[in-house]
Design a protein around this motif. Structure first.
Motif, PDB file in Angstrom:
ATOM      1  N   PHE A 168       0.857  -1.187   0.000  1.00 45.95           N
ATOM      2  CA  PHE A 168       0.000   0.000   0.000  1.00 45.95           C
ATOM      3  C   PHE A 168       0.891   1.234   0.000  1.00 45.95           C
ATOM      4  N   ALA A 169       0.561   2.218  -0.834  1.00 48.31           N
ATOM      5  CA  ALA A 169       1.262   3.501  -0.829  1.00 48.31           C
ATOM      6  C   ALA A 169       0.218   4.607  -0.980  1.00 48.31           C
ATOM      7  N   ALA A 170       0.477   5.750  -0.353  1.00 46.63           N
ATOM      8  CA  ALA A 170      -0.514   6.819  -0.373  1.00 46.63           C
ATOM      9  C   ALA A 170       0.150   8.181  -0.246  1.00 46.63           C
ATOM     10  N   VAL A 171      -0.547   9.199  -0.726  1.00 42.42           N
ATOM     11  CA  VAL A 171      -0.176  10.593  -0.491  1.00 42.42           C
ATOM     12  C   VAL A 171      -1.446  11.328  -0.075  1.00 42.42           C
ATOM     13  N   GLY A 172      -1.242  12.472   0.581  1.00 46.20           N
ATOM     14  CA  GLY A 172      -2.381  13.262   1.005  1.00 46.20           C
ATOM     15  C   GLY A 172      -2.417  13.432   2.504  1.00 46.20           C
ATOM     16  N   LYS A 173      -3.609  13.442   3.049  1.00 42.08           N
ATOM     17  CA  LYS A 173      -3.803  13.673   4.477  1.00 42.08           C
ATOM     18  C   LYS A 173      -3.544  12.382   5.253  1.00 42.08           C
ATOM     19  N   TYR A 174      -2.572  12.440   6.170  1.00 42.12           N
ATOM     20  CA  TYR A 174      -2.092  11.215   6.812  1.00 42.12           C
ATOM     21  C   TYR A 174      -3.179  10.467   7.559  1.00 42.12           C
ATOM     22  N   ASN A 175      -3.967  11.167   8.384  1.00 45.10           N
ATOM     23  CA  ASN A 175      -4.953  10.441   9.201  1.00 45.10           C
ATOM     24  C   ASN A 175      -6.005   9.754   8.341  1.00 45.10           C
ATOM     25  N   GLU A 176      -6.268  10.294   7.155  1.00 43.16           N
ATOM     26  CA  GLU A 176      -7.265   9.686   6.281  1.00 43.16           C
ATOM     27  C   GLU A 176      -6.709   8.444   5.587  1.00 43.16           C
TER      28      GLU A 176
END
Length: 228
Positions: A62-70
């Motif tokens: 899994f990889a993500a960008v944006g608002k951490y808590n979301e």
């Protein structure tokens, strides 16, 4: 009697999409590059404790960008979903496609709901056999899902980074080559030098054991960048 406030549905969706895109653009981008043994995730991340990437299951990341808590809440939900499905059926039944579909449905429902849209973009990756291409799914803030190939970037400057990746990517590159390409692509949008201490580097390697997710520390990253 007061006239109720009205906003055209098209305008409302446009405003929600713009809100999500602006939130994502405030963070730093992430590049995914396939190499001969799997896929590599590289991003600028000044935090040593708050990660953008994670293992979801044996051969799924899994990889993500944006608002951490979301995106952290989405990551945890994906791990729980994978664990339950693997326990109820078989570990082989847990796939990146099914997880990406679940994320797509969740983000789509949130985007169309009454609350604010999530300010996130996700990548779900899976490695299989030695001759099977890496599966790479890109999920947007509105639930849109794209099956990516070879390379992709997510975040506010994704278009420019992805163009650099696609122009310079070569099939059969090793881990060091994939890392150098990703770093070069991430720095095309600014003049700031990027060192090993600025980077979060992880990925999937199909040559490992059952659990194929790996994470590189600063010394390993520095060594690979210096390996020419």
């Amino acid at each position: 009697m007061a006239t109720p406030f009205y906003v055209a549905p098209e305008q409302m969706m446009q405003d929600r999409a713009e809100y999500a895109r602006k939130g994502i653009a405030r963070g730093r981008s992430l590049a995914a590059v396939t190499f001969d043994d799997g896929v590599l995730f590289v991003s600028e991340n000044p935090s040593r404790l708050l990660s953008k990437t994670s293992e979801i299951y044996d051969r799924i990341a899994f990889a993500a960008v944006g608002k951490y808590n979301e995106f952290e809440s989405l990551r945890v939900a994906g791990i729980r979903l994978a664990d339950v499905k693997g326990y109820q059926y078989a570990r082989e039944d847990v796939t990146a496609k099914s997880l990406a579909t679940a994320y797509s449905q969740s983000l789509g429902a949130i985007f169309m709901g009454d609350g604010k849209p999530y300010e996130v973009e996700l990548l779900i990756a899976q490695v299989n056999g030695p001759t099977t291409p890496v599966e790479l799914f890109h999920i947007l803030y509105d639930g849109s899902i794209v099956d990516e190939r070879d390379v992709v970037a997510i975040g506010g400057e994704a278009d420019a980074i992805t163009e650099h990746l696609r122009t310079n990517w070569e099939e059969g590159a090793d881990l060091a080559g994939a890392l150098r390409l990703a770093v070069a692509a991430l720095t095309t949008t600014h003049d700031r030098d990027v060192t090993a201490t600025d980077l979060e580097v992880s990925g999937l390697d199909r040559t490992r054991g059952r659990r194929q997710f790996f994470r590189l520390d600063q010394e390993e990253v520095a060594s690979l960048l210096a390996n020419t």
